[in-house]
Design an enzyme around this catalytic site. Structure first.
Site, PDB file in Angstrom:
ATOM      1  N   GLY A  33      -2.735  65.214  43.504  1.00  0.00           N
ATOM      2  CA  GLY A  33      -3.006  64.846  42.112  1.00  0.00           C
ATOM      3  C   GLY A  33      -2.641  65.845  41.213  1.00  0.00           C
ATOM      4  O   GLY A  33      -2.536  66.889  41.769  1.00  0.00           O
ATOM      5  N   CYS A  34      -2.509  65.797  40.048  1.00  0.00           N
ATOM      6  CA  CYS A  34      -2.191  66.860  39.044  1.00  0.00           C
ATOM      7  C   CYS A  34      -3.638  67.655  38.986  1.00  0.00           C
ATOM      8  O   CYS A  34      -3.623  68.879  38.913  1.00  0.00           O
ATOM      9  CB  CYS A  34      -1.892  66.184  37.736  1.00  0.00           C
ATOM     10  SG  CYS A  34      -1.859  67.477  36.423  1.00  0.00           S
ATOM     11  N   GLN A  35      -4.648  66.938  38.839  1.00  0.00           N
ATOM     12  CA  GLN A  35      -5.990  67.831  38.783  1.00  0.00           C
ATOM     13  C   GLN A  35      -6.956  67.807  39.971  1.00  0.00           C
ATOM     14  O   GLN A  35      -7.923  68.254  39.933  1.00  0.00           O
ATOM     15  CB  GLN A  35      -6.806  67.179  37.318  1.00  0.00           C
ATOM     16  CG  GLN A  35      -5.768  67.120  36.322  1.00  0.00           C
ATOM     17  CD  GLN A  35      -6.933  67.204  34.900  1.00  0.00           C
ATOM     18  OE1 GLN A  35      -8.143  67.926  35.175  1.00  0.00           O
ATOM     19  NE2 GLN A  35      -6.225  66.990  34.004  1.00  0.00           N
ATOM     20  N   ALA A  78      -3.390  62.033  37.314  1.00  0.00           N
ATOM     21  CA  ALA A  78      -4.234  63.078  37.892  1.00  0.00           C
ATOM     22  C   ALA A  78      -5.124  62.794  38.840  1.00  0.00           C
ATOM     23  O   ALA A  78      -4.934  63.310  39.781  1.00  0.00           O
ATOM     24  CB  ALA A  78      -5.439  63.589  36.423  1.00  0.00           C
TER      25      ALA A  78
END
Lengths: 143, 412
Positions: A51-53, A119
């Site tokens: 994921g992005c985060q 995210a």
């Protein structure tokens, strides 16, 4: 083993006791902290959903027509979400997992917080769980 | 003009008295977008209530009033960044579009195979990807000015990085993920010594200090309205007139033409050549109101207050064990980016959210910066002149609690 619906209803009931986002957050963190550790052999890129985060490592296996999931994340909150999903989906027949609507996510008011953090990979994780279920379901039909 | 007083100022921003989950909102995500004073919101409403009409084509009353209001803003922007002519101001959607415009016009025309574009290690993705697209198309090469562990550019590398093949330098003024203020005036003068034009990404800097494009001697300067108290969807590209005049148009359509026949179309003059289609009239007008607000503000007072806030927050956070600040440049503005040992940034950000404190978590559209510092992402508190020390106290207190809750307990 309870049906998915029964488990989902229980989760919704639990969350109804909470006053607001703060209490829900704390509860999900608590679930995340209690999530059993994932075997290190699965904490490799092959099992990783990036994921992005935050990232998730997910492993599923089939036993006697049922699918069992184990997972981990670098975010405790995501681990809490994993715990909820595993509670509902793990140990269920592949076909049912494939068709699961997982309405509890909306009912416990988690969707809005997940939407913000695209995210956090929860939707990718559900997709991956369903991919496992799809493979298992096709596999059993072939037999 | 009243002397700067944060409590008075806060009354100008209706949203600052909002509650988040029943708690007073503490808004520290200003680097993502600023809040709007009521006058700006009123300007938007007023425009649609009383003035709405398409501009520059109608002979009627409303169109003339809307055209005048719109055209006045170009002069306001000119004065705001001290450009020498209104013609040098192009209205765009925001900084991202401004950079893409330069890449698509100046870049396509002047940059070819083997040429080099120089950016820095702390660029926002918006000042990386448009150049990568251009490089891919033209066979040009993207070069990067590296930075040290504090998040400061290594200026001594410039001598070798600015080569005969360098056709453009595109550089961020203030880093959105580190807070570093880059010495752009100095870098521009070095580039100019070799005849290389420079684009400055002013998305963050414009909110933090007065901008003078002539003093900087920037060839292009890009900024967004929504980060400087204006509405979303509007921004400006400044370009030196001779450069703009030589550039081909960006998009084709209405407004940007002088005459159209099926055989040949001639283009309108600068800046209209770059503004195809009906512009974002309402937001441009409200951006004008935002600039009026800046002009009526005690700007030195606001700048000093913001510096004081950053200093206060930096010293407070330094006292929390396990916290590491990412970006410790000598000259910083507005941004406090940090990581907490053993705690996922998103988890901590979400905890702060439950307390009504809005921060940003993640990579802040600067993935290479995160890679450079070896962190998956940071928490970022970014400040504006309407923030208070009490809000910073609230952030720090809740950060302490977040750490207590989220940090793995080490066995004694």
């Amino acid at each position: 083993m309870n049906t998915m619906q029964e488990i989902e209803d229980e989760i919704v009931e639990d969350f109804n006791l909470f006053d607001g986002w703060e209490e829900k957050y704390q509860y999900i963190i608590e679930l995340g902290q209690k999530l059993p550790a994932l075997d290190v052999k699965y904490k490799v890129d092959e099992y990783k959903i990036k994921g992005c985060q935050s990232s998730v490592w997910l492993h599923g296996e089939e036993r006697e027509g049922k699918l069992f999931f184990m997972a981990d994340s670098d975010s405790t909150f995501v681990k809490g979400e994993i715990a909820l999903l595993i509670n509902v989906l793990s140990g269920q027949p592949a076909d049912e997992i494939l068709n699961a609507k997982l309405e509890f996510i909306d009912k416990i008011g988690l969707r809005q917080h997940i939407a913000v953090t695209r995210a956090n990979g929860l939707s990718s994780m559900i997709k991956q769980m369903k991919t496992y279920a799809f493979a298992a379901s096709n596999h059993s039909k072939q037999i | 003009m009243a002397t700067f007083n944060v409590n008075d100022i806060r009354n100008d921003f209706p949203i600052l008295s909002e509650k988040a989950y029943g708690k007073p909102l503490v808004y520290f995500d200003n680097a993502a977008t600023s809040q709007k004073p009521k006058v700006v919101i009123d300007a938007l409403v007023n425009y649609y209530m009383h003035d709405n009409a398409n501009i520059h084509r109608g002979v009627h009353f409303l169109s003339q009033r809307a055209s005048e209001a719109f055209d006045n803003v170009r002069e306001k922007v000119r004065a705001f960044i001290n450009a020498s002519s209104e013609k040098e101001i192009i209205f765009v959607k925001g900084t991202t579009e401004a950079i893409n415009l330069v890449a698509a016009t100046y870049g396509r025309k002047n940059i070819g195979k083997g040429d080099e574009i120089l950016i820095s290690a702390m660029e926002h993705h918006s000042n990386i990807v448009p150049w990568q697209l251009l490089c891919e198309e033209k066979g040009a090469v993207l070069k990067v000015i590296p930075m040290n562990d504090k998040g400061e550019l290594l200026l001594d590398k410039l001598n070798t990085l600015l080569t005969e093949r360098t056709k453009l330098v595109s550089l961020v003024h203030v880093s959105n993920s580190l807070g570093t203020i880059n010495p752009v005036k100095h870098i521009i003068s070095l580039a100019h010594q070799k005849g290389i034009p420079v684009l400055i990404d002013g998305a963050q800097s414009t909110a933090h200090a007065p901008i003078d494009v002539q003093d900087l001697d920037a060839d292009f300067f890009a900024f967004s309205g929504h980060k400087i108290l204006g509405p979303t969807g509007v921004g400006c590209l400044y370009g030196k007139l001779p450069l703009l005049e030589e550039m081909p148009p960006y998009q084709g359509g209405g407004e940007m033409i002088s005459s159209v026949t099926f055989e040949k179309t001639t283009y309108n003059e600068v800046p209209y050549k770059f503004e195809a289609g009906t512009p974002n009239i309402a937001d441009v007008i409200a951006l004008g109101t935002a600039i009026d607000y800046w002009n009526n503000l005690d700007r030195p007072g606001a700048v000093a207050w913001e510096e004081e806030l950053l200093e206060y927050a930096t010293s407070k956070i330094s006292a929390i064990p396990g916290v590491r600040i990412i970006g410790t440049a000598e000259k910083k503005a507005g941004v406090l980016s940090f990581v907490i040992e053993g705690v996922n940034a998103m988890d901590a950000g979400m905890y702060l959210d439950t307390k009504g404190v809005a921060v940003r978590t993640g990579q802040h559209c600067t993935e290479p910066v995160m890679l450079r510092f070896g962190v998956p992402g940071t928490l970022r508190a970014s400040f504006m002149f309407y923030n208070t020390k009490e809000e910073i106290d609230c952030l720090m207190e809740n950060l302490g609690k977040a750490i207590q809750l989220l940090q793995p307990q080490t066995a004694l």
